[in-house]
Design a protein around this motif. Structure first.
Motif, PDB file in Angstrom:
ATOM      1  N   GLU A   5       0.835  -1.195   0.000  1.00 29.64           N
ATOM      2  CA  GLU A   5       0.000   0.000   0.000  1.00 29.64           C
ATOM      3  C   GLU A   5       0.876   1.255   0.000  1.00 29.64           C
ATOM      4  OE1 GLU A   5      -3.344   0.017  -0.143  1.00 29.64           O
ATOM      5  OE2 GLU A   5      -3.419  -2.169  -0.187  1.00 29.64           O
ATOM      6  N   GLU A   6       0.529   2.189  -0.835  1.00 28.13           N
ATOM      7  CA  GLU A   6       1.218   3.467  -0.838  1.00 28.13           C
ATOM      8  C   GLU A   6       0.190   4.585  -0.750  1.00 28.13           C
ATOM      9  OE1 GLU A   6       1.643   4.613  -5.572  1.00 28.13           O
ATOM     10  OE2 GLU A   6       3.418   3.918  -4.473  1.00 28.13           O
ATOM     11  N   THR A   7       0.561   5.665  -0.065  1.00 27.04           N
ATOM     12  CA  THR A   7      -0.346   6.801   0.079  1.00 27.04           C
ATOM     13  C   THR A   7       0.004   7.846  -0.970  1.00 27.04           C
ATOM     14  OG1 THR A   7      -0.557   6.405   2.453  1.00 27.04           O
ATOM     15  CG2 THR A   7      -1.188   8.577   1.646  1.00 27.04           C
ATOM     16  N   LYS A   8      -1.018   8.324  -1.647  1.00 22.55           N
ATOM     17  CA  LYS A   8      -0.775   9.344  -2.659  1.00 22.55           C
ATOM     18  C   LYS A   8      -1.857  10.415  -2.598  1.00 22.55           C
ATOM     19  CE  LYS A   8      -3.200   6.967  -6.449  1.00 22.55           C
ATOM     20  NZ  LYS A   8      -3.065   6.474  -7.841  1.00 22.55           N
ATOM     21  N   LYS A   9      -1.498  11.611  -3.079  1.00 20.15           N
ATOM     22  CA  LYS A   9      -2.447  12.709  -3.168  1.00 20.15           C
ATOM     23  C   LYS A   9      -2.836  12.907  -4.634  1.00 20.15           C
ATOM     24  CE  LYS A   9      -0.856  15.395   0.831  1.00 20.15           C
ATOM     25  NZ  LYS A   9      -0.279  16.702   1.265  1.00 20.15           N
ATOM     26  N   VAL A  10      -4.120  13.057  -4.867  1.00 25.57           N
ATOM     27  CA  VAL A  10      -4.590  13.300  -6.227  1.00 25.57           C
ATOM     28  C   VAL A  10      -5.593  14.446  -6.216  1.00 25.57           C
ATOM     29  CG1 VAL A  10      -4.240  10.923  -6.980  1.00 25.57           C
ATOM     30  CG2 VAL A  10      -6.444  11.575  -6.011  1.00 25.57           C
ATOM     31  N   LYS A  11      -5.579  15.240  -7.276  1.00 24.04           N
ATOM     32  CA  LYS A  11      -6.569  16.289  -7.446  1.00 24.04           C
ATOM     33  C   LYS A  11      -7.635  15.774  -8.410  1.00 24.04           C
ATOM     34  CE  LYS A  11      -4.210  20.617  -6.413  1.00 24.04           C
ATOM     35  NZ  LYS A  11      -3.799  21.961  -6.932  1.00 24.04           N
ATOM     36  N   VAL A  12      -8.877  15.902  -7.993  1.00 18.87           N
ATOM     37  CA  VAL A  12      -9.968  15.416  -8.837  1.00 18.87           C
ATOM     38  C   VAL A  12     -10.967  16.543  -9.068  1.00 18.87           C
ATOM     39  CG1 VAL A  12      -9.713  13.046  -8.034  1.00 18.87           C
ATOM     40  CG2 VAL A  12     -11.307  14.553  -6.859  1.00 18.87           C
ATOM     41  N   LYS A  13     -11.486  16.585 -10.279  1.00 15.21           N
ATOM     42  CA  LYS A  13     -12.508  17.573 -10.625  1.00 15.21           C
ATOM     43  C   LYS A  13     -13.873  16.919 -10.494  1.00 15.21           C
ATOM     44  CE  LYS A  13     -13.679  21.077 -14.055  1.00 15.21           C
ATOM     45  NZ  LYS A  13     -13.312  21.698 -15.357  1.00 15.21           N
ATOM     46  N   ILE A  14     -14.693  17.466  -9.625  1.00 20.70           N
ATOM     47  CA  ILE A  14     -16.042  16.938  -9.384  1.00 20.70           C
ATOM     48  C   ILE A  14     -17.011  17.710 -10.276  1.00 20.70           C
ATOM     49  CG2 ILE A  14     -17.811  16.469  -7.678  1.00 20.70           C
ATOM     50  CD1 ILE A  14     -15.236  14.991  -7.095  1.00 20.70           C
ATOM     51  N   PRO A  15     -17.655  17.042 -11.212  1.00 25.70           N
ATOM     52  CA  PRO A  15     -18.583  17.758 -12.097  1.00 25.70           C
ATOM     53  C   PRO A  15     -19.844  18.196 -11.362  1.00 25.70           C
ATOM     54  CG  PRO A  15     -18.688  15.400 -12.510  1.00 25.70           C
ATOM     55  CD  PRO A  15     -17.574  15.606 -11.528  1.00 25.70           C
ATOM     56  N   ALA A  16     -20.536  19.156 -11.954  1.00 26.60           N
ATOM     57  CA  ALA A  16     -21.787  19.650 -11.377  1.00 26.60           C
ATOM     58  C   ALA A  16     -22.892  18.604 -11.521  1.00 26.60           C
ATOM     59  CB  ALA A  16     -22.198  20.955 -12.064  1.00 26.60           C
ATOM     60  N   ARG A  17     -23.897  18.755 -10.674  1.00 28.49           N
ATOM     61  CA  ARG A  17     -25.138  17.971 -10.725  1.00 28.49           C
ATOM     62  C   ARG A  17     -24.929  16.484 -10.454  1.00 28.49           C
ATOM     63  NH1 ARG A  17     -29.211  19.960 -15.378  1.00 28.49           N
ATOM     64  NH2 ARG A  17     -30.453  18.439 -14.212  1.00 28.49           N
ATOM     65  N   LEU A  18     -24.030  16.154  -9.527  1.00 35.83           N
ATOM     66  CA  LEU A  18     -23.913  14.769  -9.064  1.00 35.83           C
ATOM     67  C   LEU A  18     -24.966  14.526  -7.989  1.00 35.83           C
ATOM     68  CD1 LEU A  18     -20.091  14.037  -8.753  1.00 35.83           C
ATOM     69  CD2 LEU A  18     -21.696  13.058 -10.390  1.00 35.83           C
ATOM     70  N   HIS A  19     -25.577  13.360  -8.025  1.00 36.79           N
ATOM     71  CA  HIS A  19     -26.612  13.065  -7.031  1.00 36.79           C
ATOM     72  C   HIS A  19     -26.060  12.145  -5.941  1.00 36.79           C
ATOM     73  CE1 HIS A  19     -27.365   8.939  -8.483  1.00 36.79           C
ATOM     74  NE2 HIS A  19     -27.146   9.442  -9.682  1.00 36.79           N
ATOM     75  N   PRO A  20     -26.586  12.237  -4.716  1.00 38.35           N
ATOM     76  CA  PRO A  20     -26.154  11.342  -3.643  1.00 38.35           C
ATOM     77  C   PRO A  20     -26.352   9.886  -4.041  1.00 38.35           C
ATOM     78  CG  PRO A  20     -27.521  13.118  -2.772  1.00 38.35           C
ATOM     79  CD  PRO A  20     -27.611  13.209  -4.262  1.00 38.35           C
ATOM     80  N   GLY A  21     -25.334   9.054  -3.804  1.00 41.41           N
ATOM     81  CA  GLY A  21     -25.395   7.652  -4.175  1.00 41.41           C
ATOM     82  C   GLY A  21     -24.770   7.362  -5.522  1.00 41.41           C
ATOM     83  N   ALA A  22     -24.423   8.404  -6.277  1.00 41.48           N
ATOM     84  CA  ALA A  22     -23.795   8.196  -7.579  1.00 41.48           C
ATOM     85  C   ALA A  22     -22.369   7.691  -7.379  1.00 41.48           C
ATOM     86  CB  ALA A  22     -23.784   9.495  -8.382  1.00 41.48           C
ATOM     87  N   SER A  23     -21.825   7.073  -8.411  1.00 38.75           N
ATOM     88  CA  SER A  23     -20.437   6.604  -8.401  1.00 38.75           C
ATOM     89  C   SER A  23     -19.710   7.288  -9.551  1.00 38.75           C
ATOM     90  CB  SER A  23     -20.383   5.078  -8.553  1.00 38.75           C
ATOM     91  OG  SER A  23     -19.044   4.626  -8.530  1.00 38.75           O
ATOM     92  N   LEU A  24     -18.642   7.983  -9.222  1.00 42.12           N
ATOM     93  CA  LEU A  24     -17.867   8.727 -10.206  1.00 42.12           C
ATOM     94  C   LEU A  24     -16.596   7.952 -10.524  1.00 42.12           C
ATOM     95  CD1 LEU A  24     -17.430  11.362 -11.828  1.00 42.12           C
ATOM     96  CD2 LEU A  24     -16.301  12.293  -9.792  1.00 42.12           C
TER      97      LEU A  24
END
Length: 337
Positions: free
Chosen positions: A192-211
């Protein structure tokens, strides 16, 4: 030569219908728990045997062909039963297993039961595993992210800290090194290695969705691509908004005159302010609904509910107090009639 049947599902503590993911998770948990280096004395020797058996079970259940062959056999046997096993090898050749000397398993510590069923194939695969550069795709990562109401509606950018599986540098992700199970990765094939990533979250995601974020999962090996990151979306209460699925609820404070006479008032929503018409005769605790001003859902938006609370203005003029007094007098006169 009789050998004892081993219930590999029982060894990994998973049901027979367990998915590949469930088997992998159970294996990694048990392999780390029973790693011999974590024990001393008699407990170390017991852990060593348990560790070997756990790896043996995973060697079978993680491979679709081995698992299918094992399941066909396991229908008619229970753990601890003895049987003589006649094995039909490649090309239909049949042989009878007489003991561990039949196969050279390279000191990997597998049981006679394993050798009786898979010994020839395993020995052959190990002999050819070093030829050519191996490559395979990195593992996918499942993670959960909590987003505010505003972030779900309008999108955002986040920096995440993730624990990502990487192929073991000692065994190359193969789980075995020379002489047996790889101790560097506890036979899991990954570190296991720990890493930092930047992610862009698009608009209009609903709770329970999987990105799905391609290539942000575990590292691939050789020329294999990296795995993907799957973010499960969760809504967190924020900005005074209470979350109920895709619906939101908040409090609407109005004054007594608005409650009695009705009014028009501007109310904030996560989508911007809207003009709301208040009907006469509102009561505290009443809920008003504004359609499609809640969180995104698979189609459209949820609703926004306003919970009415009647309060008085922070300051009243003398004229206002006189009017309240007149209202009280009128009510008392009506009650005394």
């Amino acid at each position: 030569m009789p050998v004892k049947f081993i219930d590999y599902y029982e060894v990994l503590k998973v049901p027979r219908a367990a998915s590949e993911k469930e088997i992998k998770q159970a294996y990694r948990k048990l392999a780390r728990e029973h790693h011999p280096d974590l024990h001393q004395g008699d407990a170390k020797a017991a852990a060593e045997e348990k560790f070997k058996l756990i790896n043996e079970a995973y060697e079978v259940l993680s491979d679709a062909e081995k698992r299918a062959k094992y399941d066909r056999l396991g229908k008619n046997w229970k753990a601890g039963d003895e049987f003589d096993f006649d094995h039909a090898g490649p090309g239909g050749r049949t042989y009878t297993y007489h003991g561990p000397a039949d196969f050279d398993l390279g000191g990997f510590g597998f049981s006679d039961f394993f050798a009786s069923i898979f010994g020839e194939d395993f020995a052959h695969n190990r002999q050819n595993s070093g030829s050519g550069q191996m490559s395979y795709r990195g593992e996918d990562i499942d993670a959960e992210i909590s987003l505010t109401v505003d972030e779900l509606i309008h999108g955002t950018e986040k920096e995440l800290r993730l624990s990502a599986p990487s192929p073991c540098s000692v065994c190359g992700g193969q789980r075995f090194s020379r002489g047996g199970v790889c101790r560097s990765c506890a036979g899991t094939g990954v570190t296991e290695e720990t890493k930092k990533v930047k992610v862009k979250i698009p608009a209009r995601l609903h709770p329970g969705a999987s990105l799905r974020l391609k290539g942000l999962g575990g590292k691939g090996y050789g020329n294999g691509p990296d795995g993907d990151l799957y973010l499960r979306i969760k809504a967190t209460p924020s900005g005074g908004w209470q979350v109920n699925g895709s619906d939101l609820e908040t409090e609407l404070v109005i004054y007594p005159d608005q409650a009695v006479l009705g009014d028009k008032t501007q109310v904030p929503t996560p989508h911007g302010p809207v003009q709301l018409k208040l009907q006469p005769g509102l009561h505290s605790g009443q809920r008003l609904r504004i359609r499609e001003k809640g969180l995104p859902k698979e189609s459209g938006f949820g609703d926004l509910y306003l919970r009415v609370r009647i309060d008085i203005p922070p300051e009243q003029t003398e004229a206002e107090k006189e009017l309240y007094q007149k209202i009280r007098d009128l009510r008392q006169n009506n009650e005394n009639r």
